[in-house]
Enzyme design. Structure first.
Site: not given
Length: 281
Positions: A70, A20-21, A271
């Site tokens: 985060k 999650p950002e 990524r």
């Protein structure tokens, strides 16, 4: 300039998981504050993996919540509860009475009116002030924090040979930016993903920071990431649909919303990176 090896051209939006950002973590800090702040909290670890820490917190008052990038924090007397959700961590909450514990439930908090449950985090641990300070010293500035040191971010980028796509995902450089915001802010400013940080004009880097502040704040308010301008959406009026939310992220094989060129994707430091080869030349 180095080249990226393309991994797919799917011709349709795709859903891609990830940590999650930062906007999500700040929303959680605010939500937990509304639900439990100032209350004496019953704390348990039904799964048992946080049993010792839960015993330390049980019966203490939640004095505040905080977020940096985060990382989520709860304050209980002399303890900080530190949580990093990672890939699989999830919170759930509701009004009392709390449901029966089920499955691998790492943490349960029960207040006067509400309950909060946590499953599958990368980190769920207690810290004293010095340990929290040491963790924060390793993180870059968070665009969502009023005390963010933007000059530290600008200086770090300006002296780095690393690609800007790498720097934006490096939590030591800027905290809270993930794969979606990375791809989208590069597109919005027409920046080639593999351009070295030190080769970017300072005003471009500063503009990206300012844009990230606004985008993340919008994410906190809306609970979702929307980076497109109304005129670039298929349906420019009303609440943005999921298919209209992003310029390049998850859109490999689809036409660029601005120039019509096929959006590309590639593996980059583990990524997936998405970009328009024309708008980000």
């Amino acid at each position: 300039m180095p080249t990226l090896t393309r991994t797919s051209g799917l011709g349709r939006p795709v859903t891609i998981g990830g940590v999650p950002e930062g906007h999500t973590i700040h929303r959680l800090a605010r939500r937990h504050r509304r639900l439990l702040h100032g209350q004496v909290v019953e704390v348990s670890s039904p799964q048992g993996r946080f049993a010792e820490g839960a015993a330390q917190l049980d019966g203490r008052r939640l004095e505040g919540t905080d977020a940096w990038g985060k990382h989520l924090f709860h304050r209980y007397d002399d303890w900080w509860l530190h949580i990093h959700l990672g890939l699989f961590g999830k919170f759930r909450d509701g009004a009392l009475p709390a449901p029966e514990p089920r499955g691998a439930l790492r943490l349960r908090l029960v207040g006067e009116r509400s309950w909060v449950e946590l499953r599958g985090p990368t980190a769920c641990e207690l810290m004293v002030d010095a340990e929290r300070d040491a963790l924060l010293s390793r993180l870059g500035p968070d665009p969502l924090r009023k005390d963010a040191d933007v000059e530290a971010f600008l200086a770090r980028v300006a002296r780095s040979r690393a690609p800007i796509a790498t720097l934006l995902m490096d939590q030591k450089v800027i905290a809270g930016v993930g794969n979606v915001y990375r791809a989208e802010v590069l597109f919005r400013h027409g920046v080639a993903p593999l351009a070295a940080g030190r080769d970017l004009p300072g005003e471009v880097t500063a503009a990206m920071w300012d844009d990230l502040v606004g985008l993340l704040e919008d994410g906190v308010r809306a609970g979702r990431i929307v980076t497109t301008e109304p005129e670039d959406r298929e349906r420019p009026h009303g609440r943005p649909r999921r298919v209209d939310a992003h310029y390049v992220y998850g859109r490999a094989g689809l036409p660029c919303r601005r120039c019509g060129t096929e959006i590309l994707d590639a593996d980059h430091v583990g990524r997936r990176l998405f970009w328009c080869p024309v708008c980000e030349a």
